[in-house]
Design a protein around this motif. Structure first.
Motif, mmCIF file in Angstrom:
data_model
loop_
_atom_site.group_PDB
_atom_site.id
_atom_site.type_symbol
_atom_site.label_atom_id
_atom_site.label_comp_id
_atom_site.label_asym_id
_atom_site.label_seq_id
_atom_site.Cartn_x
_atom_site.Cartn_y
_atom_site.Cartn_z
ATOM 1 N N ILE A 20 47.981 36.111 33.673
ATOM 2 C CA ILE A 20 46.617 36.342 33.202
ATOM 3 C C ILE A 20 46.668 37.478 32.189
ATOM 4 O O ILE A 20 47.417 38.441 32.370
ATOM 5 N N ALA A 21 45.881 37.343 31.135
ATOM 6 C CA ALA A 21 45.811 38.380 30.101
ATOM 7 C C ALA A 21 44.352 38.816 29.935
ATOM 8 O O ALA A 21 43.428 38.108 30.346
ATOM 9 N N CYS A 22 44.175 39.964 29.325
ATOM 10 C CA CYS A 22 42.829 40.464 29.058
ATOM 11 C C CYS A 22 42.848 41.334 27.818
ATOM 12 O O CYS A 22 43.786 42.120 27.606
ATOM 13 N N GLN A 23 41.832 41.189 27.008
ATOM 14 C CA GLN A 23 41.620 42.047 25.847
ATOM 15 C C GLN A 23 40.267 42.731 26.037
ATOM 16 O O GLN A 23 39.307 42.099 26.481
ATOM 17 N N ALA A 24 40.213 44.029 25.734
ATOM 18 C CA ALA A 24 38.971 44.777 25.920
ATOM 19 C C ALA A 24 38.688 45.645 24.706
ATOM 20 O O ALA A 24 39.603 46.074 24.003
#
Length: 156
Positions: free
Chosen positions: A144-148
């Motif tokens: 899982i990846a996330c950009q914020a």
């Protein structure tokens, strides 16, 4: 007031038998995110977005892979980062995160994640989710990846 924007990105591989934490919320799933910490990609990406907005070092420097930080939670990391944000003379205007995964579906957890993150940050934090339609490691369900992104304002 003077505003600054920061961007953060994180990704971890999924591992069976590990609890899944996303945005400081435990989500029932057969696999969780492996890492030196709890692997919470949402909290980690948000930490880096906040740190970059205030011109500070990244989470790898602040939370090194040492025994002191082994198993640290995303919630604790965000608390430490928010102490740094305040010490630098800033407050958070708002933040947003985009989680990239095929599963689990985040819609049932979105409000709980947003509420938990907003409480720690002291400002609105919104969360969206998307897939990569089966492409790449997130599309194959390997991680899982996330950009914020975060907007901070100088306290006057």
């Amino acid at each position: 007031m003077s505003g600054r924007i920061g961007l953060g990105l994180d990704a971890h591989r999924l591992e069976t038998g590990v609890p899944l934490m996303l945005g400081t919320v435990h989500i029932a799933h057969p696999a969780g995110l492996a890492g030196h910490s709890d692997g919470d990609v949402v909290a980690h990406a948000l930490c880096d977005a906040l740190l970059s907005a205030i011109g500070d070092q990244d989470i790898g420097v602040i939370f090194p892979g040492t025994p002191e930080w082994a198993g640290v939670t995303g919630e604790r990391m965000l608390q430490v980062v928010m102490d740094r944000v305040r010490a630098a003379g800033y407050s958070v205007a708002n933040a947003h995160a985009v989680v990239v995964c095929e599963a689990p579906k985040l819609a049932p957890h979105r409000q709980a994640i947003q509420k938990a993150l907003s409480a720690i940050v002291g400002a609105p934090v919104t969360v969206h989710a998307t897939t990569t339609d089966g492409m790449g490691p997130t599309g194959r369900g390997e991680g899982i990846a996330c950009q914020a992104v975060a907007l901070v304002e100088r306290d006057d």
